[in-house]
Design an enzyme around this catalytic site. Structure first.
Site, short mmCIF file in Angstrom:
data_model
loop_
_atom_site.label_atom_id
_atom_site.label_comp_id
_atom_site.label_asym_id
_atom_site.label_seq_id
_atom_site.Cartn_x
_atom_site.Cartn_y
_atom_site.Cartn_z
N LEU A 610 0.83 -1.21 0.00
CA LEU A 610 0.00 0.00 0.00
C LEU A 610 0.86 1.25 0.00
O LEU A 610 0.47 2.29 -0.50
CB LEU A 610 -0.88 0.03 1.25
CG LEU A 610 -2.01 -0.98 1.32
CD1 LEU A 610 -2.64 -0.95 2.70
CD2 LEU A 610 -3.05 -0.67 0.27
N GLY A 611 2.03 1.13 0.60
CA GLY A 611 2.88 2.31 0.67
C GLY A 611 4.06 2.02 1.54
O GLY A 611 4.31 0.89 1.94
N GLY A 613 6.12 3.38 5.01
CA GLY A 613 6.11 4.28 6.16
C GLY A 613 7.50 4.36 6.73
O GLY A 613 8.46 3.88 6.13
N PHE A 615 8.71 2.72 8.99
CA PHE A 615 9.23 1.42 9.40
C PHE A 615 9.59 0.52 8.25
O PHE A 615 10.29 -0.45 8.41
CB PHE A 615 8.16 0.66 10.18
CG PHE A 615 7.73 1.39 11.38
CD1 PHE A 615 8.66 1.71 12.34
CD2 PHE A 615 6.41 1.76 11.56
CE1 PHE A 615 8.28 2.39 13.47
CE2 PHE A 615 6.04 2.44 12.68
CZ PHE A 615 6.97 2.76 13.63
N GLY A 616 9.01 0.76 7.15
CA GLY A 616 9.17 -0.17 6.04
C GLY A 616 7.85 -0.20 5.30
O GLY A 616 7.11 0.79 5.28
N VAL A 618 4.05 -1.10 3.97
CA VAL A 618 2.70 -1.29 4.50
C VAL A 618 1.95 -2.17 3.51
O VAL A 618 1.93 -1.88 2.32
CB VAL A 618 1.97 0.05 4.67
CG1 VAL A 618 0.63 -0.15 5.32
CG2 VAL A 618 2.82 1.02 5.48
N LYS A 632 1.79 -3.02 8.81
CA LYS A 632 3.06 -2.32 8.68
C LYS A 632 4.14 -3.25 9.16
O LYS A 632 4.24 -3.54 10.35
CB LYS A 632 3.08 -1.10 9.60
CG LYS A 632 2.15 -0.01 9.23
CD LYS A 632 2.34 1.12 10.21
CE LYS A 632 1.49 2.31 9.87
NZ LYS A 632 1.81 3.43 10.75
N ASP A 727 4.86 14.41 14.10
CA ASP A 727 5.03 14.35 12.64
C ASP A 727 3.67 14.52 11.96
O ASP A 727 3.27 13.73 11.11
CB ASP A 727 5.70 13.05 12.22
CG ASP A 727 6.28 13.13 10.81
OD1 ASP A 727 6.45 14.27 10.31
OD2 ASP A 727 6.56 12.08 10.22
#
Ligand code: NAG
Ligand code: NAG
Ligand code: NAG
Ligand code: NAG
Ligand code: NAG
Ligand code: NAG
Length: 934
Positions: A610-611, A613, A615-616, A618, A632, A727
């Site tokens: 999906l994308g 983030g 962290f890595g 998603v 995630k 953020d």
């Protein structure tokens, strides 16, 4: 007592009906038309819930197809159908959509000799709202062994209610087997706009494994990818490797589709396929839009290269060669319809210096449908619907009341002006067997000139609100059972000669004589004896309820704060599991601990990205119960430590608010760490602001602002100790299927200990350029006011439609950019031009002012999030009042009806926008050919 029971039963009945006609959590509506004997079932293949059409239409007759047409392989959806022998137009009403969102509509037709006549209808028409969708011509699908037809369209819906109508054009009795609705992410299919819909001609997946159709859940939007192969022409290629990278968000083909492809059998040959023009009655040779999907599935050694051109009817379609990268996706599409031709031949040919033949994985072809027809003015339309429902009018009252002219509802007259939507000017419901009182909806028909309700059984009094109808000159209420007297407003209109009323033969109606005054007096006495004590009781009860309610609320708030305070930071072993402590049980049961294996199942082997983030990656996933989630997964290369990761997990577990992305669970399994969160199908606010074609209307922007402000306010005020997000930015505000905003990504949040007065300060600034509070940057001490600053930047993005840092003409902070223009009093120069001026200027000013206060240099000058929420709330109210005024005062006018439809946009003449060759666009910015991995 009896009548009350009756009411209760009625009420329950309605809610059951409502429940079955509501979209599921994903926003899907799946209707099995004509389904009888059961309300719904779960489809074996897709696991989606299909419901009967009872809540969607009130006409037609249900049928089953003949037994000999039952096939084990056939989807259950087509076994029953609804046939419409009566009336020219019959409609399905789909509610609870989100206006301005893009939807995929799919209708299925299988005749199956349901009527025993063995004669399928030759053709009938299909409409979405007041816009023509397609002719359903059963003989077009004759090659399908059983005449099953399936039509699909992608359309931006203008209101939260849309009707799909079947129109009998003399070619036999219309029928329908299935109707499916799937919301799409706004950024998908950028060619579909408020003025243009896409009508699917073909969607093919080359070299599909086992020739299967790929759909939900492989395709989260449930598009149907039909297999296409030809062993005499093409070599099939496939991979089990991941074809990774989420594409630009414009098309999002499922990975299974991209894992297979074809190349020509003859290594020096080309790939050829094509389609014929499918004439439509209003458009004999429509132009087409095509989307091609490519991914390289072979590892190419040093000297090998694969590059090719695409030709349309022997002319270059796009003048740059396509060069797919190994396992990454490319789309190629034309933005505007091709010039009209009779036949479209696509030929994909290797370039001269290419050592390998061309490759293609999938394609889609669409023609366009114009969606610029404007239905009846929306308030008129919803009033007419309400009147129809109240009196159960059985005439041809289906679809839009005034549009098209040839299908205007019986007993109505409409006026048609060129520049504005049709209005209802007269209603004649004389001798129509009407019962009950005079509907208040009549008073919402602001253009009404003539109203005839004579010869019915109408009871109750005459509503004075009718006197507000400025154009109304004649009312006939004679021969009814009306009582009371003629209200003063109407009397005045009668006296000044602007209104004629006929009211003869209403035995209980009193017209200013003595008997009437007596009756009136009796009434006023009654009022004293009955109404006053009743009022007193009502007041007492409400006060008591209020007191109780506020007491309870206070208790709850205290309760939740206590809970917050008692949850201590825990190490991973102690993290709550579903067997958590008794006190927190309700809250913690929702939060599950997953194993890595379970995550693999949930995400179907981490199939769809999906994308990315902090962290890595998603991933998209589904829980056993069908709930769509975002997983995630922490990547090993991530800068973020396990500690930060667990911080996010813990904070998220503790926090539940409707404007904060909800955590469903987490995983700490060996080297793997992951969070499982609520899926937000419309993606980030950033995508919606930056989206080139669509633009969010101001009302929606305001709502998003208010909702995300609520989320932040909760972090600051509802949590103890307060949580600073650190953020806040447009990419951390996510939108769900209903476009409701939630704040996401608490990875960098650090709860600081409020009681000790010690701020935790780290040596590194976290945040995103353009959003970081200058004071925090200087002091390295985050405060809640740092979030306020960042939120101010988000507000400016919502107002201007521009990013936090502008690049044109020179790099500049959005705050300065807005300040410069506002200093000159130039609000128009600041506001996003794509809103076409449809907003309340004062409201926009106010939001810009709030934003500038939020972004004040020193934190003490900034408001708190609570202040921001209060101010935004006022802006929302202001905007709503403006809108009500435009609509003549009705709160429902805007959202309950889809007819005013496509009025706001300018009409687009597709025929003038030519150009396969010239208008071809890559999904990435500009014309560059770029792989879309990030
Ligand atoms: C269709 O068949 C189902 C079960 O096979 C039955 O319950 C239903 O009543 C039938 N519908 C019609 C319209 O006959
Ligand atoms: C339906 O399609 C067939 C085959 O293309 C055509 O011959 C026929 O005229 C069409 N019928 C109508 C009513 O459009
Ligand atoms: C294709 O069919 C074969 C044989 O029926 C089966 O073993 C295999 O799992 C199928 N593959 C897919 C991807 O469905
Ligand atoms: C392959 O295609 C080329 C060019 O079209 C043709 O000259 C050649 O004969 C073909 N080879 C075979 C084996 O069909
Ligand atoms: C191959 O040719 C295409 C155009 O025909 C050109 O864009 C590309 O740079 C060439 N590649 C090489 C490796 O020469
Ligand atoms: C009005 O209602 C009465 C009984 O309530 C009924 O007899 C009569 O037929 C009705 N009249 C009309 C015009 O529907």
């Amino acid at each position: 007592m009896a009548p009350r029971w009756w009411l209760l039963i009625l009420f329950l009945g309605c809610s059951v009906l409502q429940a079955s006609s509501q979209p599921n959590s994903r926003g899907f509506i799946s209707i099995d038309c004509g389904l009888m004997g059961e309300e719904s079932y779960v489809d074996d293949e897709t696991n989606l819930l299909y419901v009967s059409d009872a809540g969607f239409t009130d006409t037609g007759t249900p049928y089953n197809i003949s037994a000999e047409y039952f096939r084990p392989w056939r989807s259950r959806n087509v076994r029953s159908l609804r046939s419409f022998p009566d009336g020219a137009r019959n409609c399905y009403t789909l509610r609870s959509l989100v206006s301005g969102l893009k939807y995929l509509f799919r209708a299925t037709f299988l005749y199956g000799n349901y009527d025993g006549l063995n004669k399928p209808p030759a053709s009938f028409d299909l409409y979405i709202g007041v816009n023509f969708w397609t002719v359903v011509n059963m003989s077009w699908w004759g090659s399908d062994q059983d005449n099953k037809a399936e039509v699909e369209a992608i359309v931006v819906v203008p209101h939260d209610l849309v009707q799909v109508c079947l129109v009998n054009t003399g070619g036999g009795t219309p029928f329908i087997s299935g109707l499916e609705l799937r919301p799409l992410k706004m950024s998908l299919y950028p060619q579909a706009t408020a003025e243009l819909g896409l009508f699917m001609r073909s969607r093919r997946n080359f070299a599909a494994i086992n020739e299967t159709i790929i759909r939900f859940p492989d395709d989260p939007y449930d598009r149907l990818w039909y297999p296409r192969s030809d062993a005499t022409m093409w070599t099939e290629r496939s991979t089990t490797e991941r074809v990774d990278g989420f594409d630009s968000g414009s098309f999002e083909a499922p990975m299974a589709v991209l894992q297979t492809a074809i190349t020509p059998l003859n290594a020096s040959g080309s790939i050829n396929f094509g389609w014929d023009t499918e004439p439509q009655p209003n458009n004999p040779s429509p132009g087409y839009l095509a989307v091609f999907y490519f991914a390289e599935l072979q590892v190419l050694d040093g000297n090998a290269s694969r590059q090719f051109y695409i030709n349309l009817n022997d002319e270059l379609w796009h003048n740059r060669a396509v060069k797919p990268e190994y396992l990454s996706r490319i789309n190629l599409y034309n933005e505007f319809p091709s010039p009209r031709q009779n036949h479209y031949d696509i030929s994909i040919k290797a370039t001269a210096n290419s050592t390998l033949p061309p490759i293609i994985n999938a394609y889609e072809v669409f023609s366009v449908i114009t969606t610029t027809n404007v239905g009846t003015e929306s308030q008129d339309a919803s009033a007419a619907m309400a009147i129809k429902a109240k009196y159960k009018v059985h005439k041809n009252w289906m679809g839009d009341p005034c549009f098209p002219k040839t299908m205007t509802w019986d007993s109505l007259n409409c006026s048609y002006a060129t520049a504005s939507p049709p209005r209802i000017t007269s209603i004649n419901l004389s001798s129509s067997g009407l019962n009950g009182d005079i509907s208040s909806s009549f008073a919402n028909l602001k253009a009404l000139e003539y109203l005839n309700l004579s010869n019915n059984n109408l009871t109750g009094s005459i509503p004075d609100s009718l006197s507000q109808l400025q154009s109304l000159t004649d009312i006939d209420l004679s021969n009814n059972q009306l009582n009371g007297s003629i209200p003063s407003g109407l009397l005045k209109r009668i006296q000044d000669g602007s209104l004629n009323i006929r009211h003869g033969n209403n035995p209980n109606l009193c017209i200013g004589d003595n008997s009437c005054q007596l009756a009136a007096k009796r009434k006023s006495k009654l009022a004293i004896y009955i109404v006053v004590p009743l009022l007193v009781i009502v007041v007492i009860v409400s006060v008591a309820a209020l007191v109780l309610f506020s007491l309870r609320r206070r208790k709850q708030q205290q309760g939740s704060m206590n809970n917050m305070a008692t949850i201590k930071p825990q190490n991973e072993e102690e993290m709550p599991t579903s067997h958590g402590g008794a006190n927190d049980s309700l809250r913690l049961v929702e939060n599950r601990r997953f194993t890595y294996k379970e995550l693999e199942v949930i995400t179907n082997g981490f199939e769809r990205v999906l994308g990315k983030g902090g962290f890595g990656r998603v991933y998209d996933g589904f829980l056993e119960d069908g709930t769509q989630v975002a997983v995630k997964l922490r990547s090993h290369s991530s800068n973020q430590g396990i500690k930060e990761f667990l911080t996010e997990a813990q904070i998220l577990t503790r926090i539940h608010h409707k404007n904060l992305v909800n955590m469903i669970g987490y995983c700490k399994d060996g080297e793997y760490t992951a969070l499982v969160c609520e899926h937000m199908s419309q993606g980030t606010l950033q995508e919606h602001i930056a989206g080139s074609n669509q633009s969010l209307p101001w009302r929606q922007r305001l709502r998003i602002a208010l909702e995300s402000a609520h989320g932040l306010e909760y972090l600051h005020k509802g949590c103890n100790p307060p949580i600073i997000h650190r953020d806040v930015k447009a990419t951390n505000i996510l939108l769900n299927a209903r476009m409701e905003a939630k704040v996401a990504d608490f990875g960098m949040s650090k709860a600081f200990d409020h009681h000790n007065g010690n701020y935790i300060s780290t040596n590194t600034i976290v945040g995103t350029p353009g959003y970081v509070d200058p004071e925090y940057q200087a002091t390295v001490k985050p405060r809640t006011k740092s979030d306020v600053y960042s939120f101010g930047v988000v507000l400016l993005e919502l107002v201007t439609g521009k990013p936090a840092i502008l690049s044109d003409p020179e790099p500049m902070n959005i705050i300065h950019w807005v300040q410069q223009r506002l200093a000159r009093g130039n609000i128009k120069g600041v506001v996003d031009a794509r809103m076409h001026g449809s907003y309340n200027v004062n409201g926009v000013w106010k939001v810009a002012e709030i934003a500038l206060k939020c972004t004040a240099q020193t934190s003490t000058q900034r408001p708190t999030m609570a202040d921001v929420v209060a101010q935004l709330q006022e802006c929302v109210e202001l905007e709503e009042r403006t809108h009500d005024f435009d609509n003549g005062g009705s709160k429902n006018g805007y959202s309950s009806w889809n007819y005013n439809a496509y009025a706001s946009g300018q009409s687009t003449d597709v025929s003038k926008k030519a150009g396969f060759g010239t208008e071809l666009r890559m999904p990435t910015v500009g014309l560059g050919l770029a792989p879309t991995t990030r």
